[in-house]
Write a protein that holds these residues in place. Sequence first.
Motif, PDB file in Angstrom:
ATOM      1  N   GLU A 221      -7.019  16.448   8.829  1.00 50.91           N
ATOM      2  CA  GLU A 221      -7.909  15.693   9.220  1.00 50.91           C
ATOM      3  C   GLU A 221      -9.217  16.793   9.849  1.00 50.91           C
ATOM      4  O   GLU A 221     -10.430  16.826   9.360  1.00 50.91           O
ATOM      5  N   SER A 239       5.921  24.964   7.362  1.00 54.30           N
ATOM      6  CA  SER A 239       6.713  24.483   6.343  1.00 54.30           C
ATOM      7  C   SER A 239       6.069  23.854   5.224  1.00 54.30           C
ATOM      8  O   SER A 239       5.555  24.341   4.186  1.00 54.30           O
ATOM      9  N   ARG A 243       4.446  16.076   6.671  1.00 52.83           N
ATOM     10  CA  ARG A 243       5.929  15.981   6.621  1.00 52.83           C
ATOM     11  C   ARG A 243       6.120  14.481   6.657  1.00 52.83           C
ATOM     12  O   ARG A 243       5.645  13.681   7.474  1.00 52.83           O
ATOM     13  N   GLU A 355       2.649   6.606  16.101  1.00 55.99           N
ATOM     14  CA  GLU A 355       1.604   6.950  17.009  1.00 55.99           C
ATOM     15  C   GLU A 355       0.251   6.456  16.305  1.00 55.99           C
ATOM     16  O   GLU A 355      -0.646   7.258  15.917  1.00 55.99           O
ATOM     17  N   THR A 387      -3.597   5.486   6.987  1.00 53.41           N
ATOM     18  CA  THR A 387      -4.756   6.458   6.238  1.00 53.41           C
ATOM     19  C   THR A 387      -4.836   7.902   7.063  1.00 53.41           C
ATOM     20  O   THR A 387      -4.834   7.957   8.110  1.00 53.41           O
TER      21      THR A 387
END
Length: 457
Positions: A221, A239, A243, A355, A387
């Motif tokens: 973001e 990675s 995720r 969260e 979102t």
Amino acid sequence: MRHLVGSVPQTCPGPSSHLSPLSSAGRQNYDLLVIGGGSGGLACAKEAAQLGKKVAVVDYVEPSPRGTRWGLGGTCVNVGCIPKKLMHQAALLGGMVRDAPHYGWALQPVPHDWTTMAEAVQNHVKSLNWGHRVQLQDRKVTYFNIKASFVDAHMVCGVSKGGKETLLSAEHIVIATGGRPRYPTHIEGALEYGITSDDLFWLKESPGKTLVVGASYVALECAGFLTGLGLDTTVMIRSIPLRGFDQQMSSLVTEYMASQGTRFLRGCTPSRVQRLPDGQLQVTWEDPSSGKEDTGTFNTVLWAIGRIPETRSLNLEKAGVHTSPTSQKILVDAQETTSVPHIYAIGDVAEGRPELTPTAIMAGKLLAQRLCGQSSDVMDYENVPTTVFTPLEYGCVGLSEEEAVARHGEEHVEVYHAYYKPLEFTVAERDASQCYIKVWGLLCTGDADSGHPPHLR
Ligand code: FAD
Ligand code: NDP
């Protein structure tokens, strides 16, 4: 109910003192003490006060390592959803200015002015801080600007910025202390020269050429709006991006970002940050696949590598509240109750909770209603929509395709795909190749007896 608050005794007991909160009669009593004035804590406190309880909220913002501080309202209001969404909007407006000539507006793209945007965003946040204080006052919730830690299972000690100590106790205590960004302290120069999302939204000057380390919500973001504001922005991914999200969709998110100018360094991890004589930051990173080291120079390095729950300074062991040995988050049951029956934890600080602000708010309201005997409803954390506010916004709910297949088996999962073109993209001739919808359904085997063919559930 037996509680004590404020002036008697004035100071917090030292580590060896023993002081029973229940031994002092005739003192001001609170039914509920909420530690943390963020999304969850404020919602819980206001709801309980509205339902007639005598409530106190304590909130204290420890300045970031760079010295950034802010007011009442927690992460979302000050250094999360609100400033993020406004800066995202600032970036989207840049795209609209570029589209405008197609719609007949003779606008010329002009450089973006960070200082103007930041001042407007920061003023709005300050007005929200004020609004929260007024709302607490209106609902007769007592607010203490103190940093709280437990003395025992019923008593909390708070210390103000000036060092003044206050003792508070209550029959029910809600911990809603959220979390703070994590620094990779093992990396040389990370703490000294890097910033986090706790600082970014309060910068008065543009961060300039920025390296964003991390690949989840916060990283993508922030990188999205920084790119949209015209800043040279690189994301370092160790990675995979996003995720836990559907990986096909997350590829579309990063592909779109790349098409808008965000650079990606994949499979790389930084090893040190050094300040050059001209003030720029030189970052050295490793590419484990090639075993090679590389360097780049930036004006700002933004760590967006996850968050640490704010449990470290709460002295939870004095109250007997248990935390997860791996995440350090507070262990709770479905009622949000901790290992101590009259102490609860909600929001980011509680183990296993998303969260997200709406879930913290709802959990806080429902907890207050249960504590006030108004309802027995518990928060349903399943299938919470979310979102990601990247330049191409990505909304989702439920399981990713990978999780659906893992849970139900490939033969039972039917996936539907569709491209779409937002109407506003057409006139402006925008590329819509990453505009995509994906839905999966559970395929039920047909019932030969009833003549039902295989169908979706
Ligand atoms: P917080 O809001 O973090 O509040 C905790 C409060 O407790 C803080 O004020 C803290 O200073 C205080 N505190 C901590 N310790 C103590 C102590 N010992 N004594 C007194 N006070 C203390 N969520 C969304 O749903 N949508 C979004 O778009 C979104 N964007 C985000 C963007 C960013 C950059 C970040 C970082 C987060 C974002 N989130 C978003 C997540 C959202 O901000 C959090 O989930 C939410 O704020 C959690 O609320 P909370 O009540 O658990 O804690
Ligand atoms: P996350 O924990 O979701 O992601 C951490 C990211 O940092 C991962 O990409 C991880 O990579 C990477 N990482 C971790 N350690 C390192 C390291 N040492 N070096 C390099 N990369 C590293 O954290 P976020 O801070 O992005 O988000 C926290 C939460 O805040 C989210 O889960 C979300 O709930 C909430 N939030 C919500 C938003 C919204 O609703 N729009 C917006 C922003 C935040 P790897 O995958 O390899 O572990």
